[in-house]
Design an enzyme around this catalytic site. Structure first.
Site, mmCIF file in Angstrom:
data_model
loop_
_atom_site.group_PDB
_atom_site.id
_atom_site.type_symbol
_atom_site.label_atom_id
_atom_site.label_comp_id
_atom_site.label_asym_id
_atom_site.label_seq_id
_atom_site.Cartn_x
_atom_site.Cartn_y
_atom_site.Cartn_z
ATOM 1 N N HIS A 280 7.088 -2.781 1.453
ATOM 2 C CA HIS A 280 6.630 -1.359 0.874
ATOM 3 C C HIS A 280 6.886 -2.356 -0.705
ATOM 4 O O HIS A 280 7.375 -3.087 -0.879
ATOM 5 C CB HIS A 280 7.766 -0.465 1.031
ATOM 6 C CG HIS A 280 8.925 -0.103 0.465
ATOM 7 N ND1 HIS A 280 9.041 0.397 -0.294
ATOM 8 C CD2 HIS A 280 9.704 -0.599 1.353
ATOM 9 C CE1 HIS A 280 10.347 0.128 -0.257
ATOM 10 N NE2 HIS A 280 10.830 -0.547 0.431
ATOM 11 N N GLU B 64 7.404 4.364 0.340
ATOM 12 C CA GLU B 64 8.368 4.328 1.718
ATOM 13 C C GLU B 64 9.760 4.844 1.056
ATOM 14 O O GLU B 64 10.495 5.036 2.389
ATOM 15 C CB GLU B 64 8.468 2.721 2.186
ATOM 16 C CG GLU B 64 8.967 2.090 3.033
ATOM 17 C CD GLU B 64 10.447 2.447 3.030
ATOM 18 O OE1 GLU B 64 11.647 2.114 3.824
ATOM 19 O OE2 GLU B 64 11.187 2.797 2.303
ATOM 20 N N GLU B 65 10.403 5.081 -0.300
ATOM 21 C CA GLU B 65 11.153 5.246 -0.152
ATOM 22 C C GLU B 65 11.601 6.886 -0.178
ATOM 23 O O GLU B 65 12.625 7.506 0.498
ATOM 24 C CB GLU B 65 11.592 4.825 -1.488
ATOM 25 C CG GLU B 65 11.760 3.558 -1.589
ATOM 26 C CD GLU B 65 13.454 2.697 -0.788
ATOM 27 O OE1 GLU B 65 13.618 3.217 -0.113
ATOM 28 O OE2 GLU B 65 13.794 1.130 -1.358
ATOM 29 N N GLY C 188 14.539 -9.314 8.345
ATOM 30 C CA GLY C 188 15.375 -9.573 6.960
ATOM 31 C C GLY C 188 16.094 -9.791 6.855
ATOM 32 O O GLY C 188 17.508 -9.975 8.170
ATOM 33 N N SER D 273 14.932 9.757 39.861
ATOM 34 C CA SER D 273 14.282 8.571 40.490
ATOM 35 C C SER D 273 12.531 8.237 40.336
ATOM 36 O O SER D 273 11.517 7.376 40.523
ATOM 37 C CB SER D 273 14.309 8.793 42.333
ATOM 38 O OG SER D 273 13.575 9.749 42.094
ATOM 39 N N HIS E 8 6.550 7.662 21.249
ATOM 40 C CA HIS E 8 6.974 7.050 21.707
ATOM 41 C C HIS E 8 7.935 6.885 22.858
ATOM 42 O O HIS E 8 8.866 7.406 22.858
ATOM 43 C CB HIS E 8 7.615 5.709 21.175
ATOM 44 C CG HIS E 8 7.057 4.814 21.304
ATOM 45 N ND1 HIS E 8 7.874 4.591 22.965
ATOM 46 C CD2 HIS E 8 6.592 3.482 21.351
ATOM 47 C CE1 HIS E 8 7.839 3.029 23.101
ATOM 48 N NE2 HIS E 8 7.014 2.724 22.787
HETATM 49 ZN ZN LIG Z 1 12.943 -0.712 1.593
#
Ligand SMILES: [Zn+2]
Ligand SMILES: *[C@@H]1O[C@H](CO)[C@@H](O)[C@H](O)[C@H]1NC(C)=O
Ligand SMILES: *[C@@H]1O[C@H](CO)[C@@H](O)[C@H](O)[C@H]1NC(C)=O
Ligand SMILES: *[C@@H]1O[C@H](CO)[C@@H](O)[C@H](O)[C@H]1NC(C)=O
Ligand SMILES: *[C@@H]1O[C@H](CO)[C@@H](O)[C@H](O)[C@H]1NC(C)=O
Ligand SMILES: *[C@@H]1O[C@H](CO)[C@@H](O)[C@H](O)[C@H]1NC(C)=O
Ligand SMILES: *[C@@H]1O[C@H](CO)[C@@H](O)[C@H](O)[C@H]1NC(C)=O
Ligand SMILES: *[C@@H]1O[C@H](CO)[C@@H](O)[C@H](O)[C@H]1NC(C)=O
Ligand SMILES: *[C@@H]1O[C@H](CO)[C@@H](O)[C@H](O)[C@H]1NC(C)=O
Ligand SMILES: *[C@@H]1O[C@H](CO)[C@@H](O)[C@H](O)[C@H]1NC(C)=O
Ligand SMILES: *[C@@H]1O[C@H](CO)[C@@H](O)[C@H](O)[C@H]1NC(C)=O
Length: 707
Positions: free
Chosen positions: A361, A409-410, A510, A596, A656
């Protein structure tokens, strides 16, 4: 499970990288003794990429990004500049615009009236420093929370620790009155929006969030280090801005759930995903009088019996309330439906139905953002230059490479979420992986979190990169020393979230602040600055270079190798370990749950995973192009199976079935979230239903891999 550094901590199985995250300290490196791994020699193409990385140009790009305001939706020029750099380097680049709901600060105030009538008025400002030019920019934006509620509150207040449900339950059991009071919450642990959400859940009417130097590792004023700009310790006036959206329920533009934000898009009610009480972030220097006024009232912090309740300030962290000590807060925001710009750059592959997406971002909480996110942005520009050099040799990637520079993004992963929603069909048909770099460099401690199949290639590539801390040390050695060889599980907190929850393999990377590194002023718009980065964070920009080389080499292999370098049995091992954790969670309750069906699904997955690896070996040994394509498509698609069972309970966005952010953590992951969270909530009927749905998702993934 988020964690604070403690000397006895041995292993952190999960780390949440990314910008809206808490950082987790690892054990001191000196405790780890191991042989160093020799640097693996580079191929010609790899050497072209790696040698292209230049610390001087990385510095230039970082300088550019950190000398102009770039709060979400405010700097189209910077988006175009990014697209232009990519374009110069051979990518076909464009801007994708969305019309999103954001809010911006107008005014705010906070004061404490003592029982004797005297008043402490908080400045809500970060100090301007002569040494750091961008701290005095006239257009710097106040300390505030994105998506915060406009409103006033005046009341007695209670210290609520890190603001998780368990903290509020501890207060309830101590008979501390909460209803109608204001919450004073410590940063760290759960995502900040959940602290505000929980305060409202317990009928509190406002929330003040403060940074505590107890979360800073060794480099503190109390340990004798000078504060920034004179030294590496935290500047006492630094304030952590940040979004208070309910990240674990819904990221993205809250007015357009499930579809892209366009001019004429219908706008949904947002009250279930953003706070309904005002909040303000403050510095530790302004938190001290608030905490001190509670000393001697309620239960002292040492007796609350909650981990991380007591910080490092010279106060008792008592719960309060202190009768007659009143906080008065005001927060006024301006709502806007406003354009944001994602830059997108593409190199077509020879096989266009296989696509690799890389993203970072660009927006920050104003002028700075040297680490978050523009260390990553500088790396992405340098990476485009490196791939440009490779293109100049006549090289073409097998798979299409897409670079993305996300806006907003923030506020809650807005730019990436809207983009994924718009391009969902193409992405789910073609994407083999999403590589995320948000805070590329905020210290010397490298880390990765990812889906399991990508871990083998991701850690092997680390052996090809030198890490600047010690001569001849590889990135692999540095990473191993910090992590004990554990790759984190993805929760949330950065732009991989929309990709992962649409069944796309993902990795986040990162270099973070280690326990003995200079304090990184996370989300401080004044001190996450170019001056800090070039003086303390990464003087010389050598860590930027190493992280950039790593991302480039990983992207190169994913885009170029004839067979996508995935390790499917690694996914089986992860599923088995998550299964063991689930059994332990169930075991810690007094009830039983029949798992199971889940065990059988994992076993079916194991069989398919082994089969597909055998098929891959056959495709390679016979050099059968058609068979390689079959394997590549299975590798590309199998994750989609995990998202085929519908959204998680009460949070449709998160699909997910294997991992998701914890509902009350926001950053840190929960595995088999549908089952685990139902068990933790004592809802065994729902848990049983989710044993079925989770098993279905795993069987679908296994069916895609089946040969
Ligand atoms: Zn960031
Ligand atoms: C940092 O703190 C840890 C834990 O207290 C300690 O073991 C380590 O020696 C410290 N490092 C430095 C450089 O002070
Ligand atoms: C956008 O960012 C650039 C680069 O930092 C800066 O030069 C420019 O002034 C910024 N634009 C605005 C409107 O703030
Ligand atoms: C009122 O109380 C505060 C906090 O105890 C104290 O700092 C201040 O000096 C007092 N003011 C007066 C006028 O007594
Ligand atoms: C906290 O634990 C200590 C000892 O473990 C106990 O003496 C104390 O009563 C507990 N406090 C509360 C508030 O439960
Ligand atoms: C801590 O605060 C108390 C008063 O509340 C003071 O007496 C003591 O000196 C302070 N300690 C330090 C290390 O500042
Ligand atoms: C909220 O507080 C601010 C600052 O104290 C004040 O100016 C404003 O009138 C208040 N608004 C309401 C609706 O009370
Ligand atoms: C890449 O392929 C797309 C179609 O898939 C096409 O529209 C585009 O023009 C191509 N770009 C280049 C630079 O060839
Ligand atoms: C680093 O590795 C090179 C090549 O193996 C070797 O010549 C050199 O002595 C090493 N330097 C150090 C400080 O270990
Ligand atoms: C780049 O690295 C060299 C040493 O390798 C150093 O002399 C130079 O100052 C660095 N450039 C920047 C901008 O930090
Ligand atoms: C369940 O708990 C019991 C008692 O604490 C322990 O003996 C057993 O090993 C546990 N089983 C699992 C699967 O964790």
């Amino acid at each position: 499970m988020m964690h604070l550094y403690s000397p006895s901590s041995l292993l952190f199985a999960t780390l949440a990288w990314g910008c809206i995250r808490d950082h987790a300290f690892h054990r001191p490196r000196s405790l780890v003794k191991r042989q160093s791994t020799p640097l693996v020699p580079l191929t010609t193409d790899e050497a072209i990429l790696a040698n292209s990385f230049d610390n001087n140009t990385l510095n230039d790009w970082n300088y550019y990004y950190t000398h102009g305001a770039h709060l979400a939706g405010t700097n189209r020029t910077m988006a175009q500049w990014t697209a232009d750099r990519w374009s110069e380097n051979g990518f076909q680049a464009r801007l994708d615009e969305y019309q999103t709901f954001l809010n911006y600060p107008v005014s705010h105030s906070l004061s404490l009236t003592y029982p004797n009538g005297s008043v402490f008025k908080a400045s809500l400002e970060e100090a301007v420093l002569a040494e750091d030019e961008t701290t005095s920019y006239p257009n710097r934006i106040p300390t505030f929370n994105g998506y915060s509620f406009t409103g006033n509150a005046t009341a007695e207040y209670v210290y609520v620790g890190r603001g998780q449900v368990a903290d509020f339950e501890a207060l309830v059991s101590l008979n501390v009155p909460l209803e109608g009071k204001i919450a004073l919450a410590k940063y760290g642990g759960p995502f900040r929006g959940l602290k505000v959400k929980n305060a409202a859940l317990y009928k509190m009417i406002g929330c003040v969030l403060f940074t505590d130097p107890g979360d800073d590792g060794n480099i503190t004023v109390a340990n004798g280090y000078a504060a920034y700009p004179d030294g590496p310790a935290r500047n006492p006036t630094s304030v952590q801005r940040g979004s208070v959206q309910f990240l674990s329920t819904y990221p993205g533009d809250p007015t357009t759930p499930g579809y892209p934000s366009k001019q004429d898009s219908p706008r949904a009610d947002i009250s279930s995903v953003v706070p309904s009480i005002p909040s303000l972030p403050i510095s530790y220097v302004e938190a001290i009088p608030l905490l001190r006024a509670l000393d001697g009232f309620g239960t002292p912090g040492s007796q609350v019996n909650r981990t991380n309740w007591v910080g490092a300030l010279n106060v008792s962290y008592s719960t309060g309330p202190a009768p007659g000590a009143m906080l008065s807060m005001s927060n006024v925001m301006r709502d806007a439906i406003t354009p944001i710009w994602d830059a997108v750059g593409i190199i077509n592959g020879t096989t266009q139905d296989e696509v690799l997406v890389l993203g970072n971002h660009r927006d920050a909480w104003i002028v700075g953002g040297a680490a978050d996110p523009n260390s990553g942005s500088a790396i992405m520009v340098e990476l485009s230059k490196a791939f440009g050099k490779l293109l100049a040799t006549g090289w073409k990637p097998r798979r299409t490479i897409v670079l993305c520079s996300w806006d907003a993004e923030e506020y809650g992963l807005v730019g990436s979420t809207e983009w994924v929603e718009e391009h969902i069909n193409w992405l789910t048909e073609s994407t083999i992986a999403y590589l995320n770099i948000d805070v590329g460099v905020s210290g010397k401690s490298p880390g990765i979190s990812s889906t399991p199949e990508i871990r083998t290639i991701a850690t092997n590539i680390m052996k090809k990169v030198l890490w600047p801390t010690m001569p001849n040390e590889t990135l692999y050695d540095a990473w191993f020393a910090e992590s004990d060889g554990e790759v984190g599980t993805l929760g949330s907190g950065s732009d991989y979230t929309s990709f992962l929850h649409n069944g796309i393999s993902s990795i986040d990377m990162g270099a973070d602040q280690g326990v003995d590194d200079p304090v990184y002023h996370y989300h401080s718009s004044n001190y996450d600055s170019y001056h800090w980065m070039s003086t303390y964070g990464d003087p010389g920009y050598q860590y930027h270079k190493a992280m950039g080389q790593y991302l480039s080499l990983l992207a190169y292999h994913l885009a170029t190798d004839e067979v996508i370098p995935y390790d499917l049995p690694a996914y089986t091992i992860a599923l088995q370990s998550y299964y063991d954790e689930l059994l332990a969670t169930i075991n810690s309750t007094s009830k039983t749950l029949d798992t199971s069906e889940l065990a059988a699904a994992i076993s079916q997955f194991a069989t398919s995973a082994n089969e597909v690896m055998a098929l891959m070996d056959q495709a390679v040994s016979t050099n059968d192009a058609a068979l390689k394509t079959v394997v590549n498509h299975k590798f590309r698609d199998f994750q989609r199976g995990f998202t085929s069972a519908g959204g998680l309970p009460d949070r449709e966005f998160f699909k997910h079935v294997v991992n998701a952010p914890g509902i009350d953590t926001g950053y840190a992951p929960t595995t088999f979230p549908g089952i685990t969270e139902a068990v933790e909530a004592g809802n065994f009927e729902l848990a049983a239903e989710w044993v079925g749905r989770t098993s279905l998702g795993i069987r679908r993934a296994a069916d895609i891999l089946k040969t």
